[in-house]
Design an enzyme around this catalytic site. Sequence first.
Site, PDB file in Angstrom:
ATOM      1  CG  HIS A   1      -0.229  -0.005   2.530  1.00 14.27           C
ATOM      2  ND1 HIS A   1      -0.157  -1.118   3.348  1.00 14.27           N
ATOM      3  CD2 HIS A   1       0.463   0.949   3.173  1.00 14.27           C
ATOM      4  CE1 HIS A   1       0.532  -0.827   4.431  1.00 14.27           C
ATOM      5  NE2 HIS A   1       0.928   0.424   4.345  1.00 14.27           N
TER       6      HIS A   1
HETATM    7  P1  TYD Z   1      -1.503  -2.878   7.435  1.00 17.36           P
HETATM    8  O1  TYD Z   1      -1.129  -1.452   7.678  1.00 17.36           O
HETATM    9  O2  TYD Z   1      -2.180  -3.216   6.140  1.00 17.36           O
HETATM   10  O3  TYD Z   1      -0.240  -3.798   7.646  1.00 17.36           O
HETATM   11  P2  TYD Z   1       1.067  -4.117   6.830  1.00 17.36           P
HETATM   12  O4  TYD Z   1       1.422  -2.904   6.053  1.00 17.36           O
HETATM   13  O5  TYD Z   1       2.011  -4.399   7.913  1.00 17.36           O
HETATM   14  O6  TYD Z   1       0.859  -5.318   5.996  1.00 17.36           O
HETATM   15  O7  TYD Z   1      -2.354  -3.382   8.647  1.00 17.36           O
HETATM   16  C1  TYD Z   1      -2.679  -4.734   8.809  1.00 17.36           C
HETATM   17  C2  TYD Z   1      -4.010  -4.783   9.520  1.00 17.36           C
HETATM   18  O8  TYD Z   1      -3.905  -4.213  10.824  1.00 17.36           O
HETATM   19  C3  TYD Z   1      -5.086  -4.018   8.788  1.00 17.36           C
HETATM   20  O9  TYD Z   1      -6.287  -4.752   8.883  1.00 17.36           O
HETATM   21  C4  TYD Z   1      -5.216  -2.741   9.558  1.00 17.36           C
HETATM   22  C5  TYD Z   1      -4.803  -3.137  10.957  1.00 17.36           C
HETATM   23  N1  TYD Z   1      -4.123  -2.048  11.693  1.00 17.36           N
HETATM   24  C6  TYD Z   1      -4.724  -1.496  12.810  1.00 17.36           C
HETATM   25  O10 TYD Z   1      -5.854  -1.863  13.194  1.00 17.36           O
HETATM   26  N2  TYD Z   1      -4.069  -0.504  13.504  1.00 17.36           N
HETATM   27  C7  TYD Z   1      -2.840  -0.070  13.111  1.00 17.36           C
HETATM   28  O11 TYD Z   1      -2.264   0.841  13.772  1.00 17.36           O
HETATM   29  C8  TYD Z   1      -2.234  -0.647  11.940  1.00 17.36           C
HETATM   30  C9  TYD Z   1      -0.894  -0.190  11.447  1.00 17.36           C
HETATM   31  C10 TYD Z   1      -2.911  -1.638  11.272  1.00 17.36           C
END
Ligand code: TYD
Length: 139
Positions: A56
């Site tokens: 992302h």
């Molecule tokens: P995401 O930011 O997509 O993770 P990565 O980039 O590490 O793959 O987040 C993974 C999941 O966690 C997504 O469902 C959103 C959730 N999340 C939260 O609830 N709070 C947070 O502070 C973060 C960073 C993610």
Amino acid sequence: MQYVNLEEIQLIEIPKITAPDGRGNLSVVEKDVLPYQIKRVYYLYDVPSDSTRGGHAHRELQQFLIAVSGSFSVVLDNGKDRKTFLLNRPNKGLLIPSGVWRELENFSAGAVCLSLVSEEYDEEDYIREYADFKSVKRS
Ligand code: TYD
């Protein structure tokens, strides 16, 4: 969304304080290391070696990543070019500006990715489809 020159993104050295008598190291991220105030700290761990995280971009959020344990790779994409960074030292960090697509991969066993970020969690700040990222970059 502004063009980000990947050539300007480099690993940043984090000051290391070595105990004089072999008792190990300490690294500290102080306020002048980052161009923003840290609003949130989170960390990734227990990531299987064949998993990819990230996938992302953020509209506003800036992020500083540190491999506090183990190693992983970060692929950055500005909509035009890609650049890969290996994070494998607890005293080196990668500052990712807003508007950059990122993928984290090749996690070693026991790797921990510490993330110091500039904003509260806000799903609206994410661009999760690469095609959307490309079209935002073009506009
Ligand atoms: P995401 O930011 O997509 O993770 P990565 O980039 O590490 O793959 O987040 C993974 C999941 O966690 C997504 O469902 C959103 C959730 N999340 C939260 O609830 N709070 C947070 O502070 C973060 C960073 C993610």
